[in-house]
Design a protein around this motif. Structure first.
Motif, mmCIF file in Angstrom:
data_model
loop_
_atom_site.group_PDB
_atom_site.id
_atom_site.type_symbol
_atom_site.label_atom_id
_atom_site.label_comp_id
_atom_site.label_asym_id
_atom_site.label_seq_id
_atom_site.Cartn_x
_atom_site.Cartn_y
_atom_site.Cartn_z
ATOM 1 N N MET A 62 0.842 -1.198 0.000
ATOM 2 C CA MET A 62 0.000 0.000 0.000
ATOM 3 C C MET A 62 0.881 1.252 0.000
ATOM 4 O O MET A 62 1.904 1.286 0.684
ATOM 5 C CB MET A 62 -0.861 -0.002 1.265
ATOM 6 N N THR A 63 0.454 2.256 -0.717
ATOM 7 C CA THR A 63 1.241 3.501 -0.770
ATOM 8 C C THR A 63 1.196 4.208 0.589
ATOM 9 O O THR A 63 0.135 4.308 1.203
ATOM 10 C CB THR A 63 0.649 4.443 -1.850
ATOM 11 N N GLU A 64 2.364 4.672 1.024
ATOM 12 C CA GLU A 64 2.415 5.355 2.329
ATOM 13 C C GLU A 64 2.517 6.868 2.114
ATOM 14 O O GLU A 64 3.500 7.354 1.548
ATOM 15 C CB GLU A 64 3.629 4.870 3.124
ATOM 16 N N ILE A 65 1.487 7.572 2.593
ATOM 17 C CA ILE A 65 1.498 9.043 2.488
ATOM 18 C C ILE A 65 1.684 9.608 3.887
ATOM 19 O O ILE A 65 0.928 9.277 4.813
ATOM 20 C CB ILE A 65 0.172 9.579 1.894
ATOM 21 N N LEU A 66 2.682 10.452 4.023
ATOM 22 C CA LEU A 66 2.999 11.028 5.332
ATOM 23 C C LEU A 66 2.812 12.541 5.264
ATOM 24 O O LEU A 66 3.278 13.184 4.314
ATOM 25 C CB LEU A 66 4.466 10.689 5.624
ATOM 26 N N ILE A 67 2.127 13.069 6.263
ATOM 27 C CA ILE A 67 1.950 14.529 6.341
ATOM 28 C C ILE A 67 2.629 14.998 7.623
ATOM 29 O O ILE A 67 2.294 14.518 8.716
ATOM 30 C CB ILE A 67 0.452 14.917 6.375
ATOM 31 N N LEU A 68 3.575 15.908 7.497
ATOM 32 C CA LEU A 68 4.279 16.419 8.679
ATOM 33 C C LEU A 68 3.691 17.764 9.067
ATOM 34 O O LEU A 68 3.782 18.730 8.312
ATOM 35 C CB LEU A 68 5.780 16.562 8.385
ATOM 36 N N GLY A 69 3.072 17.824 10.244
ATOM 37 C CA GLY A 69 2.474 19.071 10.722
ATOM 38 C C GLY A 69 0.967 19.048 10.566
ATOM 39 O O GLY A 69 0.450 18.742 9.489
ATOM 40 N N ALA A 70 0.267 19.349 11.669
ATOM 41 C CA ALA A 70 -1.203 19.401 11.622
ATOM 42 C C ALA A 70 -1.671 20.832 11.822
ATOM 43 O O ALA A 70 -2.532 21.127 12.649
ATOM 44 C CB ALA A 70 -1.796 18.477 12.682
ATOM 45 N N GLN A 83 -10.487 10.877 -1.062
ATOM 46 C CA GLN A 83 -10.208 10.308 -2.391
ATOM 47 C C GLN A 83 -10.337 8.785 -2.455
ATOM 48 O O GLN A 83 -10.193 8.206 -3.529
ATOM 49 C CB GLN A 83 -8.790 10.694 -2.856
ATOM 50 N N ASN A 84 -10.532 8.132 -1.301
ATOM 51 C CA ASN A 84 -10.607 6.660 -1.255
ATOM 52 C C ASN A 84 -9.432 6.002 -1.970
ATOM 53 O O ASN A 84 -9.610 5.152 -2.842
ATOM 54 C CB ASN A 84 -11.916 6.164 -1.880
ATOM 55 N N LEU A 85 -8.245 6.393 -1.606
ATOM 56 C CA LEU A 85 -7.044 5.866 -2.264
ATOM 57 C C LEU A 85 -6.611 4.561 -1.602
ATOM 58 O O LEU A 85 -6.901 4.327 -0.418
ATOM 59 C CB LEU A 85 -5.908 6.892 -2.152
ATOM 60 N N ASP A 86 -5.892 3.757 -2.354
ATOM 61 C CA ASP A 86 -5.316 2.547 -1.775
ATOM 62 C C ASP A 86 -3.994 2.959 -1.113
ATOM 63 O O ASP A 86 -2.904 2.683 -1.622
ATOM 64 C CB ASP A 86 -5.085 1.521 -2.896
ATOM 65 N N ALA A 87 -4.130 3.666 0.003
ATOM 66 C CA ALA A 87 -2.938 4.252 0.631
ATOM 67 C C ALA A 87 -3.179 4.448 2.122
ATOM 68 O O ALA A 87 -4.322 4.597 2.557
ATOM 69 C CB ALA A 87 -2.642 5.607 -0.013
ATOM 70 N N THR A 88 -2.091 4.445 2.902
ATOM 71 C CA THR A 88 -2.220 4.855 4.305
ATOM 72 C C THR A 88 -1.894 6.342 4.367
ATOM 73 O O THR A 88 -0.980 6.820 3.685
ATOM 74 C CB THR A 88 -1.235 4.093 5.220
ATOM 75 N N ILE A 89 -2.656 7.055 5.176
ATOM 76 C CA ILE A 89 -2.401 8.498 5.352
ATOM 77 C C ILE A 89 -2.075 8.696 6.831
ATOM 78 O O ILE A 89 -2.887 8.362 7.704
ATOM 79 C CB ILE A 89 -3.638 9.338 4.972
#
Ligand SMILES: Cc1cc2nc3c(=O)[nH]c(=O)nc-3n(C[C@H](O)[C@H](O)[C@H](O)COP(=O)(O)OP(=O)(O)OC[C@H]3O[C@@H](n4cnc5c(N)ncnc54)[C@H](O)[C@@H]3O)c2cc1C
Length: 396
Positions: free
Chosen positions: A1-9, A23-29
């Motif tokens: 699964m694609t790994e999406i990382l967001i730094l900072g909220a 977006q219902n992506l096949d990915a972890t957010i």
């Protein structure tokens, strides 16, 4: 699964998470943030001055994130671009396929001697609360010390947050005077700025209004005076000395230190982004909000870093990641600047919006409140607005 990382909220990170989650992506957010709360940066000046309650500007995390988005409370220390990993304090490294960097700002002292040591910045919940507590403690101390400097506040640098702080503090001084039985006529606020002109995006008429409003409220602006040194009880500019036991540092802001520490090419910890808001070294790394510099089309200077820009960039990065993962083309980021609204206290402000509309006084302050409430709606839900929103314009 694609790994999406967001730094900072912050504003940009939350927006990116929300757009990606839809977006219902096949990915972890996954969102990483140093605190278990989001805060409205645009209201920090009120907290620092004592007119806004800190709880009102904080939204809990992960509760404010959309369903399906994971949350890690940790401090980011370094991004390893080639390995596609992120180093955290007291937490194992994280891997990413896509990275959105939304780590915000730090205070900039431009090398002024003593500024970092003695000046108090307004850049986070902690710094805003520390400043509020310091002002209250120092002013209350006047009753025993009789030191006039306990009643003086000097603000170094006249940029956005400085004006908002000046407007709010001027309104709060009578409250402190009453609470601690202090002589209001001896309480003093000075703001020192090296440039002759303030807020270049505003017309002379509007900046004239801002100066006059602050003067009327009792905040003295000293323009064209560069600061040579800051000491614990004074700010020195040439042969002028401004005495005060509270010194506020609003000389400027730069992007997160993590940008430099990670070896990215930058200017004041900000990176110039490509048209799709990724960086030229790696198309899977996006810089958004206050860690980014976005050049204005056809001009040699960038857009000012604002909440609106941060939000739009968060959206653009998220949509471009989704485009990659769904086999679509990335879109170029086009920023339509709707203008800006400066608060100068609870019921007054100045704004230049929608091209050439200027607002002054009460209408500008209403607009500021509406933008704040809309931003809460973007970052939370209707109940977030009901709980944390401002409705003070209704009470006028
Ligand atoms: C006092 C002040 C007043 C302002 N007033 C206005 C205004 O009236 N209107 C306007 O449009 N703009 C205003 N701005 C600018 C606006 O707030 C910013 O442009 C906007 O917040 C940028 O959003 P961001 O998501 O990039 O950063 P931020 O909103 O600052 O969010 C950054 C997030 O990253 C987290 N973080 C930082 N470092 C780390 C780390 N190492 N590890 C993990 N997490 C980390 C922070 O805790 C925060 O949650 C103001 C800014 C300030 C400082």
């Amino acid at each position: 699964m694609t790994e999406i990382l967001i730094l900072g909220a912050g504003i940009a990170g939350i927006r990116a998470a929300k757009v990606l989650a839809k977006q219902n992506l096949d990915a972890t957010i996954t969102v990483v943030n140093q605190n278990d709360y989001h805060y409205e940066t645009t209201s920090l000046a009120g907290v620092a001055a004592g007119t806004a309650k800190v709880e009102q500007i904080m939204l809990p995390l992960p509760a404010s994130l959309p369903k399906g988005v994971q949350f890690i409370k940790a401090t980011v220390t370094k991004i390893n671009r080639e390995a596609h990993t992120v180093e955290l304090e007291d937490h194992a490294d994280l891997h990413f396929d896509y990275l959105i960097v939304a780590l915000g700002i730090k205070s900039e002292d431009y090398g002024i001697k003593g500024a970092k040591e003695f000046g108090m910045p307004i850049v986070s919940v902690d710094t805003a609360v520390a400043l509020k507590d310091h002002i209250e403690k120092t002013m209350a101390n006047y009753n025993t010390s009789k030191d006039p400097n306990d009643l003086h506040v000097v603000v170094c640098g006249a940029w956005w947050s400085a004006f908002e702080f000046l407007g709010e503090l001027a309104e709060h001084l009578p409250v402190l005077a009453k609470k601690y039985n202090l002589p209001l006529d001896q309480m003093k606020i000075d703001c020192i700025e090296a440039k002759d002109k303030i807020l270049p995006m505003y017309s002379d008429k509007l900046t004239g209004y801002i100066k006059a409003t602050l003067k009327k409220k009792g905040a003295n602006l000293h323009l064209g005076m560069s600061i040579d040194e800051v000491k614990a009880d004074r700010v020195i500019s040439g042969d002028k000395v401004f005495m005060a036991n509270t010194i506020v540092l609003t000389t400027g802001l730069s992007g997160s230190q993590v940008i430099s520490d990670s070896g990215f090419e930058n200017r004041r910890n900000r990176m110039v982004v490509q048209s799709d808001v990724s960086i030229k070294e790696d198309k899977n790394i996006f810089m958004v909000g206050d860690v980014a510099t976005v050049m204005q089309p056809g001009k040699s200077w960038p857009f000012a870093n604002t909440g609106q820009l941060a939000m739009e960039m968060g959206t653009a990065a998220a949509k471009n990641i989704a485009a990659d993962l769904t086999g679509n083309q990335r879109l170029d980021f086009e920023f339509k600047d709707l203008g800006s609204v400066l608060g100068l206290g609870k019921r007054t402000g100045a704004a230049a919006v929608f091209g050439n509309i200027e607002l002054r006084g009460y209408p500008a302050s209403v607009m500021k409140v509406l933008i704040y409430d809309r931003s809460l709606l973007e970052e939370g839900t209707v109940s977030t607005v009901m709980k944390h929103g401002r409705f003070n314009f209704l009470r006028i």
